[in-house]
Design an enzyme around this catalytic site. Structure first.
Site, PDB file in Angstrom:
ATOM      1  N   ASP A 297       0.828  -1.204   0.000  1.00 14.07           N
ATOM      2  CA  ASP A 297       0.000   0.000   0.000  1.00 14.07           C
ATOM      3  C   ASP A 297       0.867   1.260   0.000  1.00 14.07           C
ATOM      4  O   ASP A 297       1.859   1.343   0.729  1.00 14.07           O
ATOM      5  CB  ASP A 297      -0.875  -0.032   1.268  1.00 14.07           C
ATOM      6  N   GLU A 339       1.133  -0.680  -5.216  1.00 14.70           N
ATOM      7  CA  GLU A 339       0.056   0.305  -5.365  1.00 14.70           C
ATOM      8  C   GLU A 339       0.705   1.680  -5.441  1.00 14.70           C
ATOM      9  O   GLU A 339       0.905   2.359  -4.440  1.00 14.70           O
ATOM     10  CB  GLU A 339      -0.928   0.258  -4.201  1.00 14.70           C
ATOM     11  N   ASP A 404     -10.809   2.820  -4.452  1.00 16.44           N
ATOM     12  CA  ASP A 404     -10.350   4.211  -4.447  1.00 16.44           C
ATOM     13  C   ASP A 404     -10.970   5.010  -5.596  1.00 16.44           C
ATOM     14  O   ASP A 404     -11.697   4.493  -6.435  1.00 16.44           O
ATOM     15  CB  ASP A 404      -8.821   4.264  -4.536  1.00 16.44           C
TER      16      ASP A 404
END
Ligand code: GLC
Ligand code: GLC
Length: 652
Positions: A297, A339, A404
């Site tokens: 992340d 990510e 997201d």
């Protein structure tokens, strides 16, 4: 140190640590033969990876006077975790070592979900495995499900304890059991490694708040604004409508804390080698639950350097490479997914077999939406032409929607090259997707509109953005049909352009925006909740009705995934654009070991014609068959395409 000295130092250090490794093995092993076997395994891995790891850590932490102390602790942490790795996962490691490119396969199809929204808890998720299987998924990403802070926890991304599951969702044992059951039916479990920050109530943060110096040094904590102000000069703001700036004042400590995302997400200080070591331990704990792919992340933000924008710094790459190398030693079955939702030139730098083998493809995501808004493919082609193919051994995850927002992160140079003014174009896309552009089919919601810079991102479900929400409201059969064609074509491209297609569960039913979040005080300021609705399983019955739009999306997606798995040409990310001489039509060639496939996709809501001469010039066959519809196509004729038509052509 020179490289040569590093190799020498690495082996000298290992010689010193070796007796400690042996005694750890002796404690764990039941019989002398087992000791010998374990030793052989670890020595082989250290032969291959130790010097590399040593070099990476030296570049990151070599200036610390106690570097050798830390490096020993890091290696012993890795060895401890490896020794605790369950037998079935060691077997998996072996299989993966023999088939290191497993994730490149055309058989890979991904889905991601919030456990509470999808199935309430882990136990009930196990009951849904056949549903996931039916859809064709082989990779399932569970959104963060660990113990998180009370109240707003950024959808679980503010983690209070990496080693316990949120009690409302289940237990660690249930997670292990799920990973096991997934694996038994060919589904790899994907879980986030949220390593940029912890929640403000993680044990480390609590200890820091209590004034424990050791733990204060886990975070970026400052007594006054002088240093934060200097940093702030070059930083952007990720959630500007929620909070300005990147630092949060903590009343209890009377200090400023670095918080890139929400005020309760405290950025970890990786310049402290103990933080790296501690997170290695958490990462390997996670690996040992049966996770096969870790989603790293917020990779862009993990290293800070005064005078820079503190994103995508070289040390961030070294750190991830170091985490990766630790995995090669302690849990080699594991793969990393990056990510990095940043500029495409930066996204690609995280992708390599030494760093993240897999990566989200945010540029393709943004440009697919761009192309259906403009009905033109020139920017998409310009970008894909030099950005889609990756190095062997690495692969994209292609997606349309995630949990997201959508940011328009295409390259300005790519836009200028095809005569598009990038900033005006972003304004247009924002207005198209938030419904203010006249004639738009999309129903989206603004996210993080920064009134100072004009920046905006977009929230909304796949179906609402692709026009289904509006079409259903108008009850116009033609508009509904157009929206459904658009959706099928987009998934057809996602599933064939190179990489793993990934859906956010609910997309397969065309789930529409859910505006209820506005009534929840923890969620109302974060419009991403509009596209995170709860699954309504009572609608499952509708899937049996031939003509319902939901059933059609589900069926068509199932077919695409199914056919994808039977086309060896879809292995990996190798692709090349073909010239269609039509600005509305995208076409590309996919190939792998003698298998070949041509994709043609019409991005317009009108009929289009393609000159097939170019295909002939490629030296391909003269006759093709569409594997999706059985339609025959000859390269001697022009090809007429219906609105949003999609063809996957194989040589006949
Ligand atoms: C990632 C997640 C996002 C979260 C952020 C902070 O970008 O995808 O949902 O808000 O990290 O953890
Ligand atoms: C994180 C956030 C996302 C944002 C991005 C910016 O991924 O979750 O919303 O667009 O960071 O880099």
């Amino acid at each position: 140190m020179l490289d040569l000295d590093l190799v020498y130092e690495a082996s000298r250090t290992l010689r010193r640590i070796r007796p400690k490794i042996i005694s750890k093995i002796e404690v764990e092993a039941d019989a002398p033969c087992e000791v010998a076997q374990l030793l052989e395994t670890i020595e082989a891995r250290l032969d291959e990876h130790w010097a590399h790891l040593f070099g990476l850590l030296y570049r990151l932490y070599g200036q610390h006077y106690d570097f050798f102390y830390y490096i020993e602790r890091i290696l012993l942490t890795a060895v401890d975790s490896w020794l605790r790795r369950p037998e079935d996962l060691r077997q998996l490691d072996l299989r993966r070592e023999n088939d290191p490119n497993w994730y490149l396969s055309e058989r890979m199809v991904g889905g991601s979900l919030y456990v509470d929204l999808f199935s309430d808890d882990l136990n009930q998720l196990r009951d849904k495995i056949s549903y996931l299987k039916d859809l064709g998924l082989t990779y399932v990403h569970l959104m963060p499900l660990f113990k998180d802070r009370e109240g707003n926890s950024d959808g679980g991304y503010a983690i209070s304890d990496y080693r316990s599951v949120n009690p409302e969702l289940g237990t660690m044992d249930e997670l292990r059991a799920l990973a096991h059951d997934f694996r038994a039916v060919g589904i790899s479990l994907v879980i986030d490694f949220v390593f940029n920050h912890t929640a403000d109530d993680h044990d480390w943060a609590i200890r820091a708040q209590e004034g424990d110096r050791e733990f204060m040094d886990y975070y970026h904590i400052y007594p006054d604004r002088s240093i934060p102000d200097q940093y702030e000069h070059n930083l952007r703001e990720i959630f500007p409508t929620i909070r300005r700036g990147n630092f949060t004042w903590h009343e209890g400590m009377q200090r400023w804390v670095w918080t890139t995302f929400n005020s309760f997400q405290w950025d970890l200080k990786y310049a402290n080698p103990e933080v790296f070591r501690a997170m290695v331990e958490e990462m390997l704990f996670l690996a040992n639950t049966g996770v096969e792919i870790l989603r790293l992340d917020a990779v862009a933000f993990i290293w800070k350097q005064m005078g820079t924008n503190c994103e995508n710094l070289p040390e961030a790459h070294l750190l991830i490479q170091a985490f990766n190398t630790v995995c090669r030693i302690a849990a080699p079955g594991l793969a990393f997914k990056s990510e990095a939702i940043v500029h495409p030139d930066e996204v690609v730098k995280y992708i390599s077999t030494n760093e993240c083998q897999i990566s989200y493809n945010p540029t393709l995501m943004a440009l697919l939406w761009e192309a259906i808004a403009t009905r033109e493919t020139k920017l998409l082609k310009q970008s894909v032409n030099h950005r889609q193919s990756l190095w062997p051994g690495t692969v994209w995850v292609n997606y349309l929607r995630s949990h997201d927002d959508i940011g328009w992160s295409f390259d300005n140079g790519d836009a200028w090259a095809v005569g598009i003014k990038p900033d005006d174009h972003r304004d247009f896309l924002n207005s198209f997707y938030t419904g203010t552009f006249k004639g738009t089919f999309a129903a989206g919601v603004p996210f993080q509109h920064n009134t100072d810079t004009g920046d905006m991102r977009v929230s909304g479900t796949m179906a609402s953005l692709a026009g289904l929400e509006q079409a259903l409201a108008s009850q116009d059969a033609l508009l509904i049909d157009m929206a459904l064609r658009r959706i099928r074509m987009l998934y057809g491209v996602l599933s064939s352009i190179g990489g793993i297609p990934l859906i956010f569960l609910g997309e397969e039913w065309g789930i529409l925006n859910d505006y209820q979040y506005l009534g929840d005080k923890e969620k109302k300021d974060d419009s991403r909740w509009v596209h995170r609705p709860k699954m309504d399983w009572s609608l499952l019955n509708e899937l049996k009705q031939q003509h319902s739009p939901r059933a059609r999306i589900f069926r068509e997606m199932q077919v695409l995934f199914d056919v994808r798995k039977r086309c060896a040409a879809f292995n990996g990310s190798q692709m090349r654009l073909l010239n269609t001489e039509n600005e509305h039509v995208l076409s590309y060639l996919r190939w792998d070991e003698g298998h070949l496939l041509v994709v043609i996709a019409n991005f317009a809501d009108s009929e289009q014609t393609v000159n097939m001469r170019n295909l002939r010039c490629e030296g391909l066959a003269h006759f093709f068959k569409d594997t999706l519809s059985e339609r025959m196509v000859s390269t001697h004729d022009t090809l007429d395409l219906a609105p949003y038509e999609l063809l996957w052509l194989i040589e006949d």
